[in-house]
Structure formats: C-alpha cells, structure tokens
Design a protein around this motif. Structure first.
Motif, PDB file in Angstrom:
ATOM      1  N   MET A  77       0.932  -1.264   0.008  1.00 22.83           N
ATOM      2  CA  MET A  77      -0.035   0.079  -0.053  1.00 22.83           C
ATOM      3  C   MET A  77       0.568   1.172   0.000  1.00 22.83           C
ATOM      4  O   MET A  77       0.448   2.414  -0.595  1.00 22.83           O
ATOM      5  CB  MET A  77      -0.885  -0.033   1.176  1.00 22.83           C
ATOM      6  N   ALA A  78       2.042   1.156   0.619  1.00 20.37           N
ATOM      7  CA  ALA A  78       2.870   2.343   0.482  1.00 20.37           C
ATOM      8  C   ALA A  78       3.332   2.575  -0.974  1.00 20.37           C
ATOM      9  O   ALA A  78       3.679   3.989  -1.125  1.00 20.37           O
ATOM     10  CB  ALA A  78       4.445   1.972   1.336  1.00 20.37           C
ATOM     11  N   GLU A  79       3.308   1.625  -1.807  1.00 24.94           N
ATOM     12  CA  GLU A  79       3.876   1.873  -3.112  1.00 24.94           C
ATOM     13  C   GLU A  79       2.676   2.953  -3.832  1.00 24.94           C
ATOM     14  O   GLU A  79       2.913   3.423  -4.884  1.00 24.94           O
ATOM     15  CB  GLU A  79       4.058   0.674  -3.936  1.00 24.94           C
ATOM     16  N   PHE A  80       1.450   3.119  -3.144  1.00 22.69           N
ATOM     17  CA  PHE A  80       0.445   3.932  -3.612  1.00 22.69           C
ATOM     18  C   PHE A  80       0.352   5.134  -3.133  1.00 22.69           C
ATOM     19  O   PHE A  80      -0.554   5.871  -3.054  1.00 22.69           O
ATOM     20  CB  PHE A  80      -0.865   3.096  -3.597  1.00 22.69           C
ATOM     21  N   GLY A  81       1.412   5.332  -1.877  1.00 24.75           N
ATOM     22  CA  GLY A  81       1.492   6.601  -1.517  1.00 24.75           C
ATOM     23  C   GLY A  81       0.869   6.785  -0.109  1.00 24.75           C
ATOM     24  O   GLY A  81       0.873   7.582   0.828  1.00 24.75           O
ATOM     25  N   LEU A  82       0.402   5.506   0.388  1.00 21.37           N
ATOM     26  CA  LEU A  82      -0.333   5.507   1.630  1.00 21.37           C
ATOM     27  C   LEU A  82       0.690   5.154   2.734  1.00 21.37           C
ATOM     28  O   LEU A  82       1.587   3.859   2.534  1.00 21.37           O
ATOM     29  CB  LEU A  82      -1.385   4.368   2.006  1.00 21.37           C
ATOM     30  N   GLU A  83       0.811   5.965   3.790  1.00 22.16           N
ATOM     31  CA  GLU A  83       1.989   5.657   4.773  1.00 22.16           C
ATOM     32  C   GLU A  83       1.365   5.115   5.975  1.00 22.16           C
ATOM     33  O   GLU A  83       0.161   4.985   5.980  1.00 22.16           O
ATOM     34  CB  GLU A  83       2.624   7.162   5.410  1.00 22.16           C
ATOM     35  N   ALA A  84       2.386   4.656   6.873  1.00 25.89           N
ATOM     36  CA  ALA A  84       1.617   3.905   7.987  1.00 25.89           C
ATOM     37  C   ALA A  84       0.439   4.517   8.864  1.00 25.89           C
ATOM     38  O   ALA A  84      -0.458   4.075   9.118  1.00 25.89           O
ATOM     39  CB  ALA A  84       2.654   3.542   9.202  1.00 25.89           C
ATOM     40  N   ARG A  85       0.627   5.978   8.969  1.00 26.37           N
ATOM     41  CA  ARG A  85      -0.136   6.831   9.547  1.00 26.37           C
ATOM     42  C   ARG A  85      -1.461   6.707   9.012  1.00 26.37           C
ATOM     43  O   ARG A  85      -2.683   6.995   9.644  1.00 26.37           O
ATOM     44  CB  ARG A  85       0.390   8.217   9.721  1.00 26.37           C
ATOM     45  N   HIS A  86      -1.684   6.592   7.668  1.00 25.67           N
ATOM     46  CA  HIS A  86      -2.745   6.518   6.850  1.00 25.67           C
ATOM     47  C   HIS A  86      -3.533   5.305   7.141  1.00 25.67           C
ATOM     48  O   HIS A  86      -4.950   5.184   7.050  1.00 25.67           O
ATOM     49  CB  HIS A  86      -2.596   6.838   5.359  1.00 25.67           C
ATOM     50  N   LEU A  87      -2.935   4.229   7.504  1.00 23.70           N
ATOM     51  CA  LEU A  87      -3.434   3.003   7.540  1.00 23.70           C
ATOM     52  C   LEU A  87      -3.941   2.663   9.043  1.00 23.70           C
ATOM     53  O   LEU A  87      -4.803   1.818   9.323  1.00 23.70           O
ATOM     54  CB  LEU A  87      -2.342   1.782   7.329  1.00 23.70           C
ATOM     55  N   ARG A  88      -3.924   3.894   9.804  1.00 24.93           N
ATOM     56  CA  ARG A  88      -4.512   3.804  11.350  1.00 24.93           C
ATOM     57  C   ARG A  88      -6.113   3.809  10.892  1.00 24.93           C
ATOM     58  O   ARG A  88      -6.521   3.208  12.060  1.00 24.93           O
ATOM     59  CB  ARG A  88      -3.979   5.266  12.070  1.00 24.93           C
ATOM     60  N   ALA A  89      -6.521   4.378  10.268  1.00 20.40           N
ATOM     61  CA  ALA A  89      -8.158   4.129   9.836  1.00 20.40           C
ATOM     62  C   ALA A  89      -8.530   2.578   9.799  1.00 20.40           C
ATOM     63  O   ALA A  89      -9.626   2.452  10.319  1.00 20.40           O
ATOM     64  CB  ALA A  89      -8.631   4.977   8.819  1.00 20.40           C
ATOM     65  N   PHE A  90      -7.769   2.187   9.204  1.00 19.87           N
ATOM     66  CA  PHE A  90      -8.064   0.584   8.827  1.00 19.87           C
ATOM     67  C   PHE A  90      -7.929  -0.188  10.232  1.00 19.87           C
ATOM     68  O   PHE A  90      -8.911  -1.060  10.527  1.00 19.87           O
ATOM     69  CB  PHE A  90      -7.013  -0.097   7.854  1.00 19.87           C
ATOM     70  N   LYS A  91      -7.155   0.130  11.206  1.00 21.82           N
ATOM     71  CA  LYS A  91      -6.959  -0.541  12.223  1.00 21.82           C
ATOM     72  C   LYS A  91      -7.998   0.040  13.310  1.00 21.82           C
ATOM     73  O   LYS A  91      -8.690  -0.994  13.923  1.00 21.82           O
ATOM     74  CB  LYS A  91      -5.434   0.053  13.149  1.00 21.82           C
ATOM     75  N   LEU A  92      -8.426   1.235  13.311  1.00 25.00           N
ATOM     76  CA  LEU A  92      -9.763   1.678  14.133  1.00 25.00           C
ATOM     77  C   LEU A  92     -10.973   0.866  13.620  1.00 25.00           C
ATOM     78  O   LEU A  92     -11.677   0.435  14.520  1.00 25.00           O
ATOM     79  CB  LEU A  92      -9.892   3.149  14.000  1.00 25.00           C
ATOM     80  N   ALA A  93     -11.206   0.597  12.454  1.00 28.90           N
ATOM     81  CA  ALA A  93     -12.294   0.011  11.834  1.00 28.90           C
ATOM     82  C   ALA A  93     -12.095  -1.416  12.050  1.00 28.90           C
ATOM     83  O   ALA A  93     -13.161  -2.145  12.668  1.00 28.90           O
ATOM     84  CB  ALA A  93     -12.358   0.131  10.258  1.00 28.90           C
ATOM     85  N   ALA A  94     -11.091  -1.976  12.332  1.00 32.09           N
ATOM     86  CA  ALA A  94     -10.856  -3.561  12.386  1.00 32.09           C
ATOM     87  C   ALA A  94     -11.056  -3.734  13.864  1.00 32.09           C
ATOM     88  O   ALA A  94     -11.631  -4.715  14.282  1.00 32.09           O
ATOM     89  CB  ALA A  94      -9.413  -4.005  12.190  1.00 32.09           C
TER      90      ALA A  94
END
Length: 252
Positions: A181-198
């Motif tokens: 996902m980082a190859e699409f410009g998504l950094e670890a901080r952006h993935l936090r939203a996925f963690k909260l939803a999970a």
C-alpha cells in the motif's frame, strides 16, 4: 486405525491437529468413521484422506467448513471431478514459473481478489491460530521492509511485538500488505483508519463468539474458531464491496 493413530499420521503436516478437532469435524458431518460395537472410532485410509482434504482447504484456501462440506458432497455424488488425492497433490505441487507474475525487487504478490463466496481469501491473510514466533530480523527479511518502516507500523499500532520481542505470522502478512500500500502513497499513519475499523469489527465478532467459546460442550473451542474464520471472511468481502461502492459514489 484408531483416532490416536490418525492423529500421529496427520500431525507432521498439520501440527495443530488435535483429537477434539477430529471429533468436531465428525460432529459437523465432514468425516464418518466407523464405530466398533464398543463405540470406538475406526478410521480407514479414505477417512484420513478426507481429513487431509478438509484440513488443507482450511489452511491453504481458508474455506469455511460449510463450503468444504459442499465440495465433499459434490465429490461423493460424482458431480465433481476433483478427488481428495488430486486436491492434496495439487495443494502440494510447486508453483510453475508460468503461473507467477513477474515481480520487481520491491513488489509483493498481488492480493487475491475477493469474490462473493465467503472465505475466498488466502490462509496467510487470516488465521485464528498464528502461534509461530518471528524475530524482528526475520520479519524485516520476510516482509522485505526497512527497520524504519517497521517502527512506523509499530508506532501506528498496526503491529505489536510480544512481551519477548517476537512477532506472529499475522505481523509478517500485515507488513507485506502495508509495504504494498505504501507503493500507492499510503503511509503507516494513513493505515491507522483501517486499524480503528478493524478494532470495532473485532469487538462485534467477540460478542458473538464469546458465548460459543465459553460453552462446556465438546468442540466449543473449534466452533468458536470456525465462527471467527467465517465472520472474518464475510467482513472482508463486505468491506471490499463497501469500498468499491464508496469509490463509485465519489466518481472514482
């Protein structure tokens, strides 16, 4: 063979197999061993191959039991041409070069597309019993990420090392996905939203599974694990559909 002999036969390929797991699969109608007059189970070679089919489908294709049962019923009725032995051989066969997409040094295998059938995801992406212990160095090597990237994932709460500093198999898969996902410009901080939803989804699943796991019935733990697998697979498919629908609504 006795159930103990079957356990010894399967354990080299399926280390997590237990007698209660075999009994649970019997209670679900996936295997039908004969019974002696005194009530002891006696397994044939065909029963063992059937068990291998079920366990392989769970481990390698992450199929729910109801889907595996439908496959077995199709095989039993002659409607399916893929037999237990053929399925086992196919699962164990090495991947041919022609079947692999070319990968660059920083690429990862493309994610398997989710379909409408629950459980149509890879085993490595969702396991209830990821008990393996991975060192930090092994995680970096297997996921092909840098130490700094791993630190970002830990700070974002996406990966959490154990008390002894080890990671589990899910951490390796998560790191690989995060790198892709980082190859699409998504950094670890952006993935936090996925963690909260999970986390919210996990809380819902826990409410459903808790009464099953606390039951004193035989096979309660296996039924609870199977429920988690099916709900996780369904939630992934639902999530994929909602994301696609949301993108379309935004004009993407």
């Amino acid at each position: 063979m006795s159930i103990g002999s079957v356990l010894d036969l399967l354990r080299p390929d399926f280390p997590d197999i237990t007698i209660s797991k075999i009994r649970f699969l019997e209670s679900e109608g996936l295997i039908r061993p004969e019974r002696t007059p005194s009530g002891y189970r006696r397994f044939s070679v065909a029963d063992c191959e059937r068990l291998r089919f079920v366990l392989t489908a769970q481990r390698d294709q992450y199929l729910p039991l109801k889907v595996i049962k439908e496959q077995l019923e199709a095989i039993d009725s002659g409607a399916a041409t893929l037999g237990v032995r053929e399925a086992r051989a196919r699962a164990a066969a090495p991947e041919r070069p022609a079947d692999r997409a070319p990968r660059g040094p920083a690429s990862v295998p493309p994610p398997r597309r989710l379909g409408v059938v629950p459980g149509e995801i890879s085993a490595d992406e969702l396991r209830v019993d990821h008990e393996i212990r991975v060192t930090r160095a092994d995680l970096l090597a297997q996921a092909e990420i840098t130490d700094a990237f791993l630190n970002d994932l830990i700070r974002a709460g996406l990966i959490t090392p154990g008390a002894a500093g080890f990671f589990d198999g899910d951490a390796v898969t998560l790191a690989r996905v995060a790198r892709a996902m980082a190859e699409f410009g998504l950094e670890a901080r952006h993935l936090r939203a996925f963690k909260l939803a999970a986390d919210r989804e996990a809380a819902l699943v826990a409410q459903i599974v808790a009464p099953i796991a606390k039951s004193r019935d035989a096979g309660a733990r296996e039924r609870a694990d199977e429920t988690v697998r099916e709900l996780a697979a369904l939630s992934l498919t639902l999530h994929a559909c909602l994301v696609k629908a949301g993108v379309r609504a935004l004009g993407g």
